[in-house]
Write a protein that holds these residues in place. Structure first.
Motif, short mmCIF file in Angstrom:
data_model
loop_
_atom_site.label_atom_id
_atom_site.label_comp_id
_atom_site.label_asym_id
_atom_site.label_seq_id
_atom_site.Cartn_x
_atom_site.Cartn_y
_atom_site.Cartn_z
N GLY A 129 0.66 -1.24 0.05
CA GLY A 129 -0.01 -0.01 -0.02
C GLY A 129 0.86 1.26 0.08
N VAL A 132 1.97 2.01 -3.60
CA VAL A 132 0.99 2.53 -4.04
C VAL A 132 0.95 4.07 -3.98
CG1 VAL A 132 -1.56 2.74 -4.75
CG2 VAL A 132 -0.33 0.53 -4.53
N SER A 269 -6.60 8.71 -6.97
CA SER A 269 -6.97 7.27 -6.93
C SER A 269 -5.87 6.58 -6.36
CB SER A 269 -7.04 6.83 -8.48
OG SER A 269 -5.64 7.59 -9.21
N ASN A 270 -4.44 7.04 -6.40
CA ASN A 270 -3.41 6.62 -5.64
C ASN A 270 -3.72 6.43 -4.13
OD1 ASN A 270 -2.06 7.03 -8.33
ND2 ASN A 270 -0.52 5.80 -7.11
N ALA A 273 -6.39 3.91 -3.63
CA ALA A 273 -6.00 2.37 -3.53
C ALA A 273 -5.01 2.08 -2.65
CB ALA A 273 -5.26 2.31 -5.13
N VAL A 276 -7.15 1.33 0.45
CA VAL A 276 -7.73 -0.17 0.44
C VAL A 276 -6.79 -1.19 0.72
CG1 VAL A 276 -9.25 -1.82 -0.95
CG2 VAL A 276 -9.70 0.86 -0.96
N ILE A 277 -5.49 -1.09 0.09
CA ILE A 277 -4.63 -2.10 0.10
C ILE A 277 -4.25 -2.18 1.52
CG2 ILE A 277 -2.33 -2.85 -0.42
CD1 ILE A 277 -2.86 -1.54 -3.18
#
Length: 295
Positions: A129, A132, A269-270, A273, A276-277
């Motif tokens: 994460g 990301v 978006s990064n 994302a 979430v990870i």
């Protein structure tokens, strides 16, 4: 219903704390923010601790309390504030969600705790994460931009170390005493930091008289470090430790909303994302296996 209200209230308070840090940074500096936050929080908890002083088990483990104060408040809060000089408050909040993962890793490295395969997968996902969030540019951690993501990782590791130390050496010590002492010790750390960086002069009457500074001190210290801890332990007592720590999943979300509304920070978006990870990693690293009932 009261428990869920406390949970939502706590997530809103701690999520907003990252915004208050941004507001305090310019007028009082990194260590001034730590000093004011901890001093305000201690002022809230000291009268309560005094009222319950007869319930405290003696002898009081002062050395362990000082150690926890340094690693659970002084160092991580200083590094979180330092991080926000370079990254958005919402990114700092997402990185802060790594704390349960770092707690497990520190337990394995320093406290002889055995991790299961599922937990290792969770730890790996947590750090995925981070990649990301950094758009997979890992080399940035070893360059000038270490301040931000790198310092947030140090803060999360410090939290994890303090958590494992507390569990091992302070289990019989009242939580209220641990929290109050942590705030007092961290206030001293913040003041020493101001002395070394020459920023004591920033705490002038003119600076402290600014409305945004007072609002931030009250919000970050009195609510974020004082009232929030009382809400947290209320949930532990009347719900469960698992229910209380579920606030970990809500804080980055509320911080992203507060940052977008109050600081006009973008929700990329990064960022989503990576969040979430990290959440999946935290879930795998902290989920307890279901107990099989024997008939």
């Amino acid at each position: 219903m009261r428990l869920y209200s406390a949970l939502i209230g706590l997530s809103l308070i701690w999520g907003l704390s990252f915004v208050f840090i941004k507001w305090l940074l310019d007028p009082v500096g990194v260590w001034g923010t730590v000093f004011l936050r901890c001093s305000a929080g201690a002022l809230i908890l000291l009268p309560i601790l005094w009222a319950k002083r007869k319930q405290i088990v003696r002898p009081i483990p002062w050395k362990s309390l000082i150690f926890v104060g340094i690693f659970n408040a002084g160092i991580p809060w200083g590094f979180i504030v330092w991080s926000e000089t370079e990254i958005h408050s919402s990114t700092a909040a997402v990185m802060n969600a790594l704390t349960p993962i770092c707690t497990g890793l520190v337990g394995f490295l320093f406290f002889s705790i055995v991790l299961k395969k599922r937990q290792w997968v969770g730890i790996a996902l947590g750090f995925a994460g981070i990649l990301v969030l950094m758009e997979f540019n890992i080399l940035e951690l070893f360059r000038e931009s270490f301040i931000g993501i790198g310092t947030m990782i140090i803060a999360a590791i410090s939290y994890g170390f303090a958590s494992q130390f507390t569990k091992k050496y302070l289990q019989r010590t009242a939580i209220l005493l641990v929290t109050t002492c942590s705030l007092l010790v961290a206030a001293v750390v913040g003041f020493i930091g101001m002395l070394f960086t020459g920023t004591v002069s920033q705490l002038s009457g003119e600076t402290l008289g600014e409305p945004v500074v007072w609002i931030s001190i009250i919000g970050l210290g009195c609510f974020g470090s004082g009232v929030a801890h009382l809400l947290f332990y209320y949930m532990v007592k009347n719900g469960s430790a698992e229910f209380a720590t579920s606030v970990t999943y809500l804080i980055p979300i509320t911080a992203m909303i507060w940052g977008y509304v109050l600081l006009e920070e973008p929700i990329t978006s990064n960022l989503v994302a990576g969040l979430v990870i990290i959440f999946i990693g935290v879930y795998l690293a902290t989920r307890k296996p279901k107990q099989v009932k024997v008939l």
